[in-house]
Each structure stands twice: as C-alpha cells, then as structure tokens.
Write a protein that holds these residues in place. Structure first.
Motif, short mmCIF file in Angstrom:
data_model
loop_
_atom_site.label_atom_id
_atom_site.label_comp_id
_atom_site.label_asym_id
_atom_site.label_seq_id
_atom_site.Cartn_x
_atom_site.Cartn_y
_atom_site.Cartn_z
N UNK A 174 -77.73 35.99 -7.77
CA UNK A 174 -77.55 36.01 -9.23
C UNK A 174 -76.11 35.67 -9.62
N UNK A 175 -75.16 36.17 -8.85
CA UNK A 175 -73.75 35.86 -9.15
C UNK A 175 -73.47 34.38 -8.92
N UNK A 176 -74.00 33.83 -7.84
CA UNK A 176 -73.73 32.43 -7.49
C UNK A 176 -74.44 31.46 -8.44
N UNK A 177 -75.73 31.68 -8.67
CA UNK A 177 -76.49 30.73 -9.50
C UNK A 177 -76.27 30.92 -10.99
N UNK A 178 -76.11 32.19 -11.41
CA UNK A 178 -76.09 32.47 -12.85
C UNK A 178 -74.79 33.06 -13.36
N UNK A 179 -73.94 33.52 -12.45
CA UNK A 179 -72.72 34.19 -12.89
C UNK A 179 -72.99 35.53 -13.53
N UNK A 180 -74.12 36.15 -13.18
CA UNK A 180 -74.50 37.44 -13.75
C UNK A 180 -74.41 38.53 -12.70
N UNK A 181 -73.96 39.69 -13.13
CA UNK A 181 -73.89 40.86 -12.26
C UNK A 181 -75.21 41.61 -12.35
N UNK A 182 -75.74 42.02 -11.20
CA UNK A 182 -76.98 42.81 -11.18
C UNK A 182 -76.70 44.14 -10.52
N UNK A 183 -77.47 45.15 -10.93
CA UNK A 183 -77.35 46.49 -10.36
C UNK A 183 -78.73 47.07 -10.16
N UNK A 236 -88.69 53.21 -5.71
CA UNK A 236 -88.63 53.30 -7.16
C UNK A 236 -87.49 52.50 -7.78
N UNK A 237 -87.00 51.46 -7.10
CA UNK A 237 -85.85 50.74 -7.60
C UNK A 237 -86.21 49.37 -8.15
N UNK A 238 -85.40 48.92 -9.05
CA UNK A 238 -85.46 47.56 -9.54
C UNK A 238 -84.06 47.14 -9.89
N UNK A 239 -83.91 45.89 -10.27
CA UNK A 239 -82.57 45.35 -10.52
C UNK A 239 -82.45 44.97 -11.98
N UNK A 240 -81.30 45.25 -12.57
CA UNK A 240 -81.00 44.81 -13.93
C UNK A 240 -79.85 43.82 -13.87
N UNK A 243 -83.29 52.56 4.84
CA UNK A 243 -82.70 52.06 3.60
C UNK A 243 -81.79 50.86 3.81
N UNK A 244 -81.47 50.56 5.07
CA UNK A 244 -80.57 49.44 5.35
C UNK A 244 -81.16 48.11 4.88
N UNK A 245 -82.48 47.93 5.05
CA UNK A 245 -83.10 46.70 4.57
C UNK A 245 -83.00 46.62 3.05
N UNK A 246 -83.18 47.74 2.38
CA UNK A 246 -83.02 47.78 0.92
C UNK A 246 -81.61 47.36 0.53
N UNK A 247 -80.63 47.81 1.28
CA UNK A 247 -79.24 47.43 1.00
C UNK A 247 -79.04 45.93 1.19
N UNK A 248 -79.64 45.36 2.23
CA UNK A 248 -79.53 43.92 2.47
C UNK A 248 -80.19 43.14 1.33
N UNK A 249 -81.35 43.61 0.89
CA UNK A 249 -82.03 42.96 -0.23
C UNK A 249 -81.14 43.02 -1.47
N UNK A 250 -80.57 44.19 -1.75
CA UNK A 250 -79.69 44.33 -2.91
C UNK A 250 -78.51 43.37 -2.83
N UNK A 251 -77.87 43.31 -1.66
CA UNK A 251 -76.72 42.41 -1.49
C UNK A 251 -77.13 40.95 -1.69
N UNK A 252 -78.30 40.59 -1.19
CA UNK A 252 -78.79 39.22 -1.34
C UNK A 252 -79.04 38.90 -2.80
N UNK A 253 -79.70 39.80 -3.51
CA UNK A 253 -79.98 39.59 -4.93
C UNK A 253 -78.67 39.48 -5.71
N UNK A 254 -77.73 40.35 -5.43
CA UNK A 254 -76.43 40.30 -6.13
C UNK A 254 -75.74 38.96 -5.90
N UNK A 255 -75.77 38.48 -4.66
CA UNK A 255 -75.12 37.20 -4.33
C UNK A 255 -75.80 36.03 -5.01
#
Length: 146
Positions: free
Chosen positions: A23-32, A137-141, A9-21
């Motif tokens: 989206x926050x940097x380019x769009x100023x949007x929070x993702x979960x 079974x995860x996706x990001x909002x 699951x560590x790779x999944x965590x890295x992917x999540x952190x990358x997506x969060x960064x």
C-alpha cells in the motif's frame, strides 16, 4: 522463510508487513491492522488471488467503494471524481495480485498465483472470486478507511 519456526502470529506479522509495503509503495497510503467491527468484514468490495501449491489459500483485499475509487485515482493518476467502477475494480485486482505475489516469496513453495478476481457487491456475486476463510479478528485500514 522469515516466519517459519516462530510463533503462529509470525505469519500474521509477515502478512501485515507485506500489506503495509504494498500500500505504501503503490498508493503512498499508510495502513494499520485493527480489530474487525462486527458485521463489517464481509461488506464492501473485494479483490482476490488464489495461491496454490505447497501453501494453499486466498489473498483477499477488501475495502469500501470509496477507498477502491481512491486507489484507482492514485494508480491511474487521475482525479478521484474521474475514477470509474472499472478502474476501481482494476485497482483492487492489482492490489490483490501484488500482495499475493509478494506473499508467495515468504510462503512455502513451489506455488502458483491465480489471475486476480473482483467483487464490487453490485450483483451480490463475485467475478471469479473464491470463498475466503477468515483467520483472526483483524483487518487493515488505510488512512482511516476500511
């Protein structure tokens, strides 16, 4: 690499952190990350890049048409109502490209990144979009929008 040698699951965590960064940097949007509702994962628009080399796979950003237009409005600094389909597609390409580029930094290399492709579901065919393999079974909002 930050995730190597840890649980799967560590790779999944890295992917999540990358997506969060990204989206926050380019769009100023929070993702979960959230469980994928049945039937929702393959709907909507997609932007994708392929990573080829020591690690081989696809990075795909999927969202609703509304969120794609909202991202375009933010990236192009225009009103949401003024964002057109071409701009929304460009925004998805950019999100996929930046996300893929950032993930290449933590994945085994050397690797190359393809040009981004997009599908807006209008004709049922992607413009250069490769088939994706879903893991988990995860996706990001982003701010409540898929």
């Amino acid at each position: 690499m930050a995730w190597q040698g840890r649980m799967p699951g560590a790779l999944t965590d890295v992917v999540q952190q990358t997506v969060e960064t990204v989206w926050a940097t380019l769009l100023g949007l929070e993702v979960k990350r959230r469980p994928t509702p049945a039937g929702e994962a393959e709907q909507g628009w997609s932007g994708a890049v392929r990573i080829s080399g020591a690690w081989d796979g696809e990075v795909r950003v999927q969202c609703s048409p509304e969120l794609a237009h909202r991202a375009a409005a933010i990236l192009f600094a225009i009103d949401r109502a003024a964002a057109n389909v071409a701009q929304a597609e460009d925004a998805l390409r950019e999100l996929a490209n930046v996300t893929g580029g950032n993930l290449m930094e933590v994945l085994p290399g050397p690797s190359t990144l393809s040009m981004p492709s997009v599908s807006n579901g209008a004709d049922g065919a992607a413009q250069g979009l490769l088939p994706a393999i879903r893991r988990g079974p995860d996706y990001v909002r982003a701010n409540g929008s898929p």
